[in-house]
Motif scaffolding. Structure first.
Motif, mmCIF file in Angstrom:
data_model
loop_
_atom_site.group_PDB
_atom_site.id
_atom_site.type_symbol
_atom_site.label_atom_id
_atom_site.label_comp_id
_atom_site.label_asym_id
_atom_site.label_seq_id
_atom_site.Cartn_x
_atom_site.Cartn_y
_atom_site.Cartn_z
ATOM 1 N N ALA A 13 35.625 75.834 7.013
ATOM 2 C CA ALA A 13 34.197 75.892 6.699
ATOM 3 C C ALA A 13 33.866 77.102 5.829
ATOM 4 C CB ALA A 13 33.373 75.925 7.985
ATOM 5 N N GLU A 169 30.319 74.972 11.878
ATOM 6 C CA GLU A 169 29.007 74.823 11.235
ATOM 7 C C GLU A 169 28.074 75.971 11.635
ATOM 8 O OE1 GLU A 169 27.779 70.933 12.441
ATOM 9 O OE2 GLU A 169 29.471 69.942 11.415
ATOM 10 N N GLU A 173 26.177 78.898 9.244
ATOM 11 C CA GLU A 173 24.743 79.138 9.385
ATOM 12 C C GLU A 173 24.475 80.602 9.747
ATOM 13 O OE1 GLU A 173 20.889 77.663 12.086
ATOM 14 O OE2 GLU A 173 22.860 76.756 12.398
#
Length: 305
Positions: A13, A169, A173
């Protein structure tokens, strides 16, 4: 900094989001399998695919390992299931601190196996927390959290895969919003410890309730797998279903292919669904019962002289 499968989505990610990963730190390669083949950690494999420098120090206690890290001049260090405690000298290196992705709703389940213990304890909710690392074990101030329901039949392995992706994720963020996040101190009075799993805790205590044993079975799947004995032979239990029934703890109430293998617990009963007898293959219990007679009244968990 990360080692097992859980950390792989987080590294991917970071790369997908365009962050510059200047180095990857992971545990040393370890022998695996019956042939003890020296095997690199999953995070190392991904790092090498992207031509990222990989470092595998035995510890960060020495000045050399710390100097090596300091020379990289990291802006922030991301830690995901690395498996080593970082001394204060390391935590102080990056100006934006060290951010940890932890597989629980902190302060609940600090420690090495938070996801498995969430299932074993019968928690209805689990999740991931990002936090600023401190010197204690998972004690740092919390940044963001992700919360999810634990499925009624979900295994630790299934929840592990879901939270690994959710953690990745949440990490991206967290980095995107880092300047705007107000860290939240943990309430130490609400903490509990998720110690490492071992094979000793896998032995089923049939005097416990069907619900408790079901949670144990799901929490120990895929490793180390709950187990009992059948006629003195070790029997692994991968899946079961709570059903109605009563009898002596461990007593077989039903034991044929048509009615299944139903075992009495301290409260209620369990229908075993997927098992593996020592030396045999993992299989559906119905298939096992086609070739193995398990008479009513047989007691699972009894040791033979």
């Amino acid at each position: 900094m990360g080692t097992p499968d859980f950390a792989v989505p987080s590294l991917q990610a970071l790369l997908d989001a365009g962050h510059e990963v200047c180095a990857v730190y992971t545990q040393p390669d370890k022998p695996q399998g019956r042939k003890q083949v020296l095997t690199p950690p999953p995070v190392k494999v991904l790092a090498q695919e992207h031509h990222i420098p990989v470092y595998q120090p035995l510890s960060f206690k020495g000045a050399d390992a710390q100097a090596q890290l300091r020379a990289l001049e990291p802006e922030v260090i991301i830690v995901v299931a690395y498996g080593k405690l970082l001394p204060k000298a390391v935590l102080d290196i990056p100006p934006r601190g060290c951010i940890n992705v932890h597989g629980s709703l902190l302060p609940r389940w600090r420690g090495a196996a938070p996801i498995q213990w969430s299932v074993i304890a019968g928690d209805q909710k689990a999740g991931v927390t990002t936090m600023q690392m401190a010197e204690g074990l998972d004690t740092g101030d919390m940044l963001l959290t992700y919360e999810t329901e634990v499925g009624a039949r979900e295994t630790a392995g299934e929840l592990f895969d879901r939270l690994a992706q959710a953690g990745a994720e949440l990490l991206v963020e967290t980095l995107d919003k880092l300047d705007a996040i107000t860290p939240t101190p943990q309430d130490d009075s609400q903490s509990c410890y998720a110690h490492m799993l071992d094979k000793q805790m896998a032995v089923i205590d049939w005097s416990k309730s069907a619900h408790e044993i079901d949670c144990l079975i799901r929490g120990l799947n895929p490793w180390p797998v709950a187990l009992t004995t059948l006629d003195g032979a070790r029997l692994k239990v991968y899946a079961a279903q709570p059903v109605s029934g009563a009898g002596k703890p461990g007593e077989v109430l039903e034991g044929d292919a048509k009615r299944g293998l139903v075992v009495a617990c301290g409260e209620g009963a369990l229908m075993l669904e997927e098992i593996q007898l020592v030396g045999g293959k993992r299989m559906k219990c119905a298939d096992f019962l086609c070739g193995h007679a398990v008479p009513k009244g047989t007691i699972l968990g009894e040791t033979k002289e």
